[in-house]
Structure formats: C-alpha cells, structure tokens
Design a protein around this motif. Structure first.
Motif, short mmCIF file in Angstrom:
data_model
loop_
_atom_site.label_atom_id
_atom_site.label_comp_id
_atom_site.label_asym_id
_atom_site.label_seq_id
_atom_site.Cartn_x
_atom_site.Cartn_y
_atom_site.Cartn_z
N ALA A 146 -3.29 8.50 1.83
CA ALA A 146 -3.43 7.28 1.03
C ALA A 146 -2.47 6.19 1.46
N ASN B 47 0.83 -1.21 0.00
CA ASN B 47 0.00 0.00 0.00
C ASN B 47 0.86 1.25 0.00
N HIS C 178 -9.38 -1.79 4.04
CA HIS C 178 -10.17 -0.56 3.99
C HIS C 178 -10.07 0.15 2.63
N HIS C 179 -9.46 -0.51 1.66
CA HIS C 179 -9.22 0.17 0.38
C HIS C 179 -10.49 0.36 -0.44
N CYS D 103 -5.15 3.01 -4.56
CA CYS D 103 -5.91 2.00 -3.81
C CYS D 103 -6.35 0.84 -4.70
N ILE E 163 -3.64 4.07 4.60
CA ILE E 163 -4.88 3.30 4.60
C ILE E 163 -4.57 1.85 4.98
N THR F 92 -3.39 -1.31 -5.35
CA THR F 92 -3.09 -2.15 -4.20
C THR F 92 -4.03 -3.34 -4.13
N LEU F 93 -5.31 -3.12 -4.37
CA LEU F 93 -6.28 -4.21 -4.35
C LEU F 93 -5.97 -5.26 -5.41
#
Length: 396
Positions: free
Chosen positions: A272, A111, A279-280, A324, A275, A327-328
C-alpha cells in the motif's frame, strides 16, 4: 519524522481499545464512541486549521488521558459510560493525524504516511486485544479489578504519547496558512449530516475548490461511507459466524484477528505505501472487488481452510482501501482546509461504523449468516459504481 510520529500516535490510540466483552455490550460501546467521533471529528479538524495541529493533538491526548483515568477508578456503569464519552469526543485526534500527513507537500510522502498510519492501526488491532486480555486475567489472579491494570497501562501509554508529541512533533501548519484560515464558518456545516456528505464547510469557504474538484471530493466521501458501512457490518458479525458455525472460543477468536492484523500490516508495509500517485483509484477498485469473493467464501465456509482463505482476501482489502481513499481525499482542499477535509472524512467513517453493525446484525439474526454475507457482498457494487464515477470526473 512526521510519518513515524503519526504511526506511533495512532498505534498508542488503538493499542488499548480492549476486547472480549459480550457482543451486545460491545455494540453499545462502539456505537456510542462512533457517534461521538462523528460529532467531534469535523469540529476538531476545523479548529486545527485555525489554531494548528499540535495544540489540538495535545488537547485531545490530554482528554484521552483523563478518560483512561476515569476508567481506572470507575466502579459503576455510569462512570464507565463517562469514560467512553470522554474518549469518543477525543477520538477526533485520529483525523488530526491524517491532517498532519495531508500537510506534507509531496504526494508520495502523503501516500506513505497514510499507509504508516494504517500499519499502526493494524498492529494495534493485532496486539492490543491480546495484551488487554492478558493483563485483565493477571489482574483477576492478583485480586484486583480486572480492568484496572489495562486502564492504568493505557494511561501510561497516553502519557508517553503526550511526551512524544510535546518533544518530537513539530507544527506542520505554517503561520501564514493559519492566518489565512477562514475558521470553522457555519457550525451547522460541521454538525449536519447532509452538509458533511456535501463537504459544505469546504465549499462555502473563502477560497473553495473548483466545482469539479468538489464533485470528486463528494463522490469519494460517499465511497468511503458506503465501503465502511458494509465492511464494518460484516466485520462485526464475523464473530457471530465463527462462534455459531465453528464454535470458536475467545482464544480462537483472538488468533483469528491476530491473523488478520498481521496480514494487514504486511500488505500496508509492503504494497500500500508503494502505490504510485494516480494509481489509488485502481488500487481501491481491485481491493473492493477482492472483498466480494472474500465475504462469499466466509459466508459459505464449511471448514477452517475455506474460512481462512476468505479472511486472507478480506485482510488484503482492509489494508488497502482506507489508506488509499484517505490519500485521495487529502489532495483536496487548500492548505488551510486540510483539517476540515480529513475531519469530515473521518466523521463519515464514524457514522458508517455506527450504522453498519446495526443493519448487518439485524439481517444476520433475521435471515441467517449466508444471506447476510451474500447480500452484503453483492452490495459492494455500490461503492464500486461510485468509484467509477470518481475516476471519470475531470479536474481543472
């Protein structure tokens, strides 16, 4: 060190993109680059899964150096187009940077790494056009071709970039992971747009993710595409609106984008990257919801204060969504598929950036600024609905 390295590399890539050309020419240039990036990113990512991130990053950086060299000596449109073609093909190195961050085993580190890449882009977005314009004007005052000095400086930055990669950046893909890689599989899965939306190169590998994880990956890819399709379209028409409605000069446009870039860098550095894992999706949902009033305010703005309030909200969303979502997505695929996964994601984004400005510009000039911004603001309900679907999908 990996995260700092990716930030530096991304900053060098963005810093010398240049600006200030006529809009029609800028659209053609950006569309050409986005289309080439759409084609090259999945291939570059898949090759990095097989041969390693570092060799491909060095190769694409050498390609960028050659493109800047061609730009520096170009004296015709065909030579300039060659520069853009080489540069567009080598833009797959951006997905390599995200793949290197995706190789990190710790979710928190991934992240922070994605956020640092976002900060690098924000800084480049802020400083690059100003520096490019300054050196272009300086070149004219000395009697040189106006773009030669920016091109040579871009070449110098790329040389520094290459030295940094060669000396400081280790290979993040271990030998056993490279040995277990199944290669690029069917090349059509890396070039066919429909296959890219389905992440077929990942699902048809020897060790594919579970059905539930593949469904979530495909939905996240659609969210990424829809968001960038709408966002890049309004971002492109923003210059039209400020020029027509507020009669912004090039300098005022530059100050506006400087304001946007500074806020994006602050949000990415302060919020950012902090996070927490899990929680993304919520963060992306909040950011996209923020875009709706942002573009409504911009589209209806009748004074500078109202415009800049909308731009502040716009900057917050721009700073959060892409890092985000990256990252996911980086959490999907096995260790020997990260390059392919991130390459496909980057390719979908490039396709969105190629098509979005075409559609938004058409609506802008046919129906007007207010209709364009209000209609697109309402359309953000589509990525929000897809994001809700992604949040409901359970994984094994």
């Amino acid at each position: 060190m990996h995260k700092q390295g990716m930030s530096y590399i991304s900053l060098c890539r963005v810093l010398w993109t240049g600006s200030g050309r006529p809009w029609g020419f800028l659209w053609k240039r950006n569309t050409t680059v986005s289309c080439l990036e759409f084609l090259s990113s999945p291939v570059t990512g898949a090759l990095s899964d097989r041969h390693g991130r570092r060799p491909l990053l060095i190769l694409t950086t050498l390609g960028l150096m050659s493109s800047y060299a061609v730009w520096a000596v170009s004296r015709s449109f065909s030579m300039f187009l060659l520069f853009r073609v080489i540069g567009g093909i080598c833009k797959g190195n951006v997905s390599l940077c995200t793949a290197i961050v995706a190789d990190l085993p710790c979710p928190k580190a991934r992240n922070r790494g994605m956020a640092m890449i976002g900060i690098a882009f924000s800084l480049g977005f802020t400083v690059g056009p100003l520096m490019g314009a300054y050196f272009a004007v300086s070149s004219r005052s000395t009697g040189n071709v106006f773009y030669q000095t920016p091109a040579l400086l871009a070449l110098a930055f790329s040389v520094a970039d290459l030295l940094f990669i060669w000396i400081m950046l280790p290979e993040t893909l271990t030998k056993d992971v490279k040995a277990s890689s199944s290669g690029s599989g069917d090349s059509r899965d890396l070039l066919n747009p429909l296959s890219l939306f389905h992440f077929s190169a990942v699902s048809r590998a020897k060790d594919p993710p579970s059905r539930e994880r593949m469904q979530k990956l495909q939905v996240l890819g659609l969210v990424y595409f829809c968001y960038l399709f709408l966002f890049s379209g309004l971002e492109f028409t923003l210059s039209f609106l400020t020029h027509q409605r507020f009669h912004f000069t090039s300098m005022q446009q530059g100050k506006m984008f400087f304001f946007i870039g500074v806020i994006m860098a602050l949000i990415q550095g302060g919020y950012a990257r902090r996070i927490k894992p899990g929680h993304h999706i919520k963060a992306v949902r909040v950011a996209i919801l923020t875009l709706i009033p942002a573009f409504i305010l911009i589209g209806l703005s009748w004074n500078i204060t109202m415009l800049y309030v909308g731009l502040a909200l716009y900057s917050f969303a721009a700073a959060v969504v892409v890092p985000c979502l990256s990252t996911l997505v980086s959490d999907h695929g096995s260790a020997n598929q990260k390059g392919t996964v991130m390459g496909i994601l980057r390719s979908l984004g490039a396709l969105a950036r190629a098509l979005g400005p075409v559609v938004s510009s058409s609506v802008y000039w046919i129906a007007g600024a207010q209709t364009c911004f209000l209609l697109t603001s309402a359309s953000f309900i589509v990525p929000l609905a897809l994001l809700r679907t992604a949040g409901r999908l359970k994984e094994e």
